[in-house]
Enzyme design. Structure first.
Site, PDB file in Angstrom:
ATOM      1  N   ARG B 291      51.881  23.442  42.687  1.00 32.80           N
ATOM      2  CA  ARG B 291      52.653  24.685  42.801  1.00 32.80           C
ATOM      3  C   ARG B 291      53.121  24.913  44.230  1.00 32.80           C
ATOM      4  O   ARG B 291      54.222  25.421  44.460  1.00 32.80           O
ATOM      5  CB  ARG B 291      51.823  25.860  42.275  1.00 32.80           C
ATOM      6  CG  ARG B 291      51.617  25.704  40.787  1.00 32.80           C
ATOM      7  CD  ARG B 291      50.879  26.814  40.089  1.00 32.80           C
ATOM      8  NE  ARG B 291      51.066  26.622  38.639  1.00 32.80           N
ATOM      9  CZ  ARG B 291      50.532  27.365  37.698  1.00 32.80           C
ATOM     10  NH1 ARG B 291      49.762  28.385  38.017  1.00 32.80           N
ATOM     11  NH2 ARG B 291      50.773  27.113  36.424  1.00 32.80           N
ATOM     12  N   TYR B 436      60.094  25.419  36.138  1.00 33.29           N
ATOM     13  CA  TYR B 436      59.030  24.451  35.811  1.00 33.29           C
ATOM     14  C   TYR B 436      57.752  24.688  36.611  1.00 33.29           C
ATOM     15  O   TYR B 436      57.679  25.577  37.428  1.00 33.29           O
ATOM     16  CB  TYR B 436      59.533  23.018  35.911  1.00 33.29           C
ATOM     17  CG  TYR B 436      60.080  22.495  37.231  1.00 33.29           C
ATOM     18  CD1 TYR B 436      59.731  23.033  38.458  1.00 33.29           C
ATOM     19  CD2 TYR B 436      60.933  21.393  37.211  1.00 33.29           C
ATOM     20  CE1 TYR B 436      60.223  22.498  39.629  1.00 33.29           C
ATOM     21  CE2 TYR B 436      61.425  20.850  38.395  1.00 33.29           C
ATOM     22  CZ  TYR B 436      61.063  21.411  39.599  1.00 33.29           C
ATOM     23  OH  TYR B 436      61.537  20.877  40.764  1.00 33.29           O
ATOM     24  N   GLU B 437      56.734  23.909  36.271  1.00 37.74           N
ATOM     25  CA  GLU B 437      55.395  24.029  36.891  1.00 37.74           C
ATOM     26  C   GLU B 437      54.840  25.451  36.728  1.00 37.74           C
ATOM     27  O   GLU B 437      54.248  26.008  37.641  1.00 37.74           O
ATOM     28  CB  GLU B 437      55.486  23.621  38.370  1.00 37.74           C
ATOM     29  CG  GLU B 437      54.156  23.382  39.077  1.00 37.74           C
ATOM     30  CD  GLU B 437      53.244  22.424  38.351  1.00 37.74           C
ATOM     31  OE1 GLU B 437      53.720  21.361  37.913  1.00 37.74           O
ATOM     32  OE2 GLU B 437      52.062  22.755  38.184  1.00 37.74           O
ATOM     33  N   GLY B 438      55.023  26.016  35.528  1.00 37.48           N
ATOM     34  CA  GLY B 438      54.646  27.403  35.276  1.00 37.48           C
ATOM     35  C   GLY B 438      55.769  28.308  35.718  1.00 37.48           C
ATOM     36  O   GLY B 438      56.003  28.446  36.920  1.00 37.48           O
ATOM     37  N   GLN B 443      53.531  32.701  36.850  1.00 39.62           N
ATOM     38  CA  GLN B 443      52.928  32.838  38.180  1.00 39.62           C
ATOM     39  C   GLN B 443      52.576  34.292  38.466  1.00 39.62           C
ATOM     40  O   GLN B 443      51.540  34.593  39.045  1.00 39.62           O
ATOM     41  CB  GLN B 443      53.895  32.346  39.275  1.00 39.62           C
ATOM     42  CG  GLN B 443      54.394  30.935  39.115  1.00 39.62           C
ATOM     43  CD  GLN B 443      53.299  29.897  39.154  1.00 39.62           C
ATOM     44  OE1 GLN B 443      52.303  30.066  39.857  1.00 39.62           O
ATOM     45  NE2 GLN B 443      53.454  28.836  38.384  1.00 39.62           N
TER      46      GLN B 443
END
Lengths: 579, 579
Positions: B291, B436-438, B443
């Site tokens: 992240r 992306y990536e959460g 978040q």
């Protein structure tokens, strides 16, 4: 997949209940024959055309783009056929004077049409979008012979016009332009120079293209006072090509189906429009209409973003939401619009896009009043109000169109970033509207420096009087609207005072002031929407959404107003230069 | 035209003066041999690589994109050669353990490297960007035999890893995934299922690709508790292809040079990583690092936007500005950065991008402390703070990266919308990082629900103590920082109270809270930047910019903080559902 259905029900709400346009039309001789059933019929046909003909070409036009070869431009497959259908449907004549073959309908209805065209296919609508402005300009400023020769061709759709202003070194600063015009013995001119970023400068939709070109006469003063306007057709009367050549087209972020051309004028034949050195004044007549159009692009993108995001959010299920509507049982994964973050995004999309529709249509309605109201004071007041609203509509709407497209894209998650779902195209297409037709920074200066401070606050005062009139009529949100009006009055006094000793101050706050007025207009739009919807609710539950959106606006969105006021205050601090 | 030069001077300022990293390294046995000259040498070489090798491939990679044929993917011209240069430069080994062939340098230096890679060519850096996270995951959770077999290949750059999480029905909700893993007699597994949106799932940079795949064992419970992690190489030890096939690549809005693949696993051989049904826990070790990486993409885009906009604004002249720097004479048209609207945009770009750099590098420095600090309490505190900062870095940075790219595009006017100047690519590329990536909404929930409310406010309290410590050290902006800290403490108490009777409340405000903390971290960054820069100014006028940006932040940007607080307050109002 991406689709567009014109929001006819909401359009009718604005026309019938918010603006009460049919009553206004009844008082104007020019629109004596326009009534609600006729207006709705026009909108329904426009909706059919935009959904059935233009929307299906939106993604394919983006994929194919335009192509250039040896000075000729091919538009994407289907664009020319769609243009023929547009002409056959009589859409090019909608708001033109019956004296030139037009249908004489209000600009208000044209605004609804434009919203649909831009929402369903922004790139395609770039070809037709400039026609009405050019029509207005020629109608007012062209000599009779040119009017007779060219106006019917624009109204019938036989020819499409362009606006040739920008040159490589002259963008926002039109005063730097160099294109030259040499007078000829026959009363005509020969134009020489290069123009850049000309939308529809060359294409295969019509045989002739009518270029409206800014250029300098031989003895013209430098700067903006030495610019004249010329009409330069692509084809001469004998059918041969004029000396205008398309040197290439741009590869752009979006509106790829719209040909953005570099044009070379190499002694091209043209005719003067208006007085020598008064080219910018000749364009002035079309300015409000052209800027309203661009604002409607922002509205169209906001609407397309809202309806596509909602459709997707109804289908897509991910995770359990912390809550769900009453009576809905828990499922392994909820539709994503139950999740608060997505609900907020969707409610913002709905409240802002529908609020923009009110303000945009009101702006168009004011242009109708400015032209056709029966008394001179009424025409003047409408002109002032339209002048005040226009930069807000252009800049605030297009900022929101881009912002909401991004917000909608986020609802789609990873699917939003790929071409298949179309929302990334909405985002790319929407971005240009913040730049052209006077960048949003230019609009902000126009609003604050000219329209608000320039007339000593008179136009703004008239707007605030309308806010107060609405508040005085009661309704659930009368109090915050009334308070907002008072705050704006105090704020403008403070701006005037600060400006006395700090001439740069209004330039530093212009953009925040424009956004402030944008949000304030949405507050007015929603306060009035709720008030006029409330008594209708008993007969039709559809109106509940209006009350809900108004409540959402005054709780969740009103902090935007305070932000802008705070930023205007913060900008009293000096602002250094970059080195 | 678009270019990228790594901001080495500013990077050094953050390392040397803001973080005082060399002193911290000196206290950690793992970094005993790392000092400022070594760090600067690494950064200079990384700057050369990114400017000379990657930046020239950024636009061409976007134009060409990747192509797919019969399961094989070709990356754009030059991408494979650039990867060989990357490997030869030893960059893949930078922050890896010397025990596995790594160089053992701090993650802080890796963060600076990553910023440069993403800024100069986001699409290319997608191939290498996941390697360090996969390395961490295997290092902690893989059985010894797999570590010996595969870790050196990752460290040397011989193989590139992927993360295979998403499936068509399982995006944010990984618990919905269906990919199956059948145990085999030899202790291995056979994986079957489809994965979507897999970055670098197939390419021509390396012969082998190491897929880290989430899948379900036959008897696994449903939801997130039944997910296991597997290592599935593209090539088996005998050199044959494993049963993994790339079915196609996505056509995306941006990062077109990055192959985003659909993968089919058809009984592919794999090995379990970590315990059965504990796949998400096994990924947890790489979460902060992954992240942070995505946040650095936002920073990279912000930096690229800032420097390209400034270059353009220095060259482009349009209109007279209402004022100009002292001693500069009036010209027919001024450089556009004299115009207040453009100055504001550029000063925002500078203050925000440089502020993000401070916060991002601090996050990386905390990860180093969390791993290597000499005492357990110091490691725990650094872990808590890094956990708090990580979602802010991921979401706030990427929102700002996109927003600032758009702001920079506006500086270019019409030239910003065409491909030639590259800024529209920055805008398109930057948009994915919000998803992306959460997603940034995920978040926000992680930050407020888990990291702030979940530990009773302890981690946040530690952060506020640092704010107060900074304020107590004096400096020009101590007062607003101190007031901000007090406001945040009161705010969190109010959130806890409201949540007692309204469990959905934190979900409604999560995104605003994340942005509030983002702006608060920038306030901390700038207050401290100004304080440490002030005494250095006598020796070097370069530091004046730091004082100017800090002053600009606390006058012009601090209203953003109040906006977020106002929105958090406004969200006490109930929020209806859509139908």
């Amino acid at each position: 997949m991406w689709q567009y259905k014109a929001p006819l029900r909401d359009m009718r709400f604005v026309l019938e209940h918010w603006l009460q346009a049919p009553a206004a039309w009844a008082e104007l001789p020019a629109f004596a024959e326009v009534d609600l059933p006729l207006a709705l019929q026009v909108l329904e046909e426009a909706a059919r055309f935009s959904s059935a003909v233009l929307a299906p070409l939106n993604a394919s036009g983006d994929r194919q783009g335009c192509s250039w070869q040896e000075g000729e431009v091919s538009t994407p497959e289907g664009f020319a056929a769609a243009y023929r259908a547009y002409v056959e449907g009589g859409w090019s004549a909608l708001a033109c004077d019956p004296a030139h073959g037009g249908q004489g309908l209000p600009q208000l209805l044209d605004a609804a049409l434009q919203e649909m065209l831009y929402a369903s296919n922004h790139a395609w609508a770039m070809y037709t979008g400039i026609a009405h402005g050019a029509y207005l300009c020629l109608d007012v400023h062209a000599p009779q012979s040119l009017k007779e020769r060219y106006l019917p061709a624009i109204v019938s759709g036989e020819s499409l016009p362009t606006m040739c202003l920008t040159e490589p070194q002259a963008g926002s600063d039109v005063g730097l332009l160099r294109c030259r015009a040499e007078p000829q013995d026959d009363g005509g001119y020969r134009l020489t120079g290069s123009k850049l970023f000309i939308s529809g400068g060359e294409h295969d939709l019509t045989a002739d293209i009518l270029h409206l070109v800014l250029a300098r006469l031989p003895d013209a003063p430098s700067g903006t006072r030495g610019i004249s306007l010329f009409l330069v057709p692509k084809r001469l009367d004998d059918g041969t090509r004029n000396a205008v050549r398309c040197d290439g087209i741009e590869h752009k972020m979006g509106i790829k189906g719209s040909a953005t051309c570099s044009l070379s004028f190499d002694g091209a034949q043209g005719w003067l429009i208006g007085e020598p050195n008064c080219g910018l004044a000749a364009l002035f007549v079309m300015m409000n209409s052209a800027r309203l159009h661009v604002g409607l692009q922002g509205l169209g993108h906001a609407e397309a973003a809202w309806q596509n995001a909602l459709d997707y959010a109804r289908e897509r299920r991910q995770m359990r939401a912390p809550g769900r509507p009453e009576g809905v049982a828990a499922a392994p994964a909820d539709p994503i619009h139950y999740h608060p973050a997505m609900r907020l995004a969707l409610l913002r999309l709905r409240a802002v896009s529908q609020g923009l529709r009110v303000v945009g249509y009101w702006g168009a309605h004011l242009l109708d009043q400015a032209e056709h109201a029966s008394s001179e004071p009424a025409r003047q007041q409408a002109t002032r109000l339209a002048g005040l609203l226009t930069p807000v509509i252009k800049a605030f709407f297009t900022d929101q169109g881009f912002h909401l497209a991004s917000e909608a894209l986020q609802v789609f998650g990873g699917y939003g970033y790929i071409g298949e779902y179309g929302i990334e195209q909405t985002l790319r297409d929407s971005r240009i509207a913040m730049i052209y037709e006077g960048s949003n920074e230019i609009q902000a200066n126009d609003l604050l420096l000219r329209k608000v401070l320039g007339d000593g606050g008179m136009a703004l005062e008239e707007l605030l009087a309308l806010f107060e009139q609405e508040a005085a009529a009661g309704g659930e949100h009368a109090d915050p609207l009334s308070a907002l009006s008072a705050n704006l009055r105090v704020l403008v006094k403070g701006i005037l005072k600060q400006t006395e000793g700090d001439a740069e101050y209004p330039y530093r706050i212009a953009s925040d002031f424009l956004h402030l007025l944008g949000w304030a207009l949405l507050a007015y739009a929603w306060a009035r929407s709720a008030r006029v919807a409330a008594p209708l609710l008993a007969g039709d539950p559809w109106y509940q959404e209006k009350l809900d959106s108004a409540a959402f606006f005054f709780s969740y969105l009103s902090p935007e107003i305070d932000l802008r006021i705070a930023r205007i205050d913060a900008a009293r601090a000096p602002l250094g230069f970059l080195t």
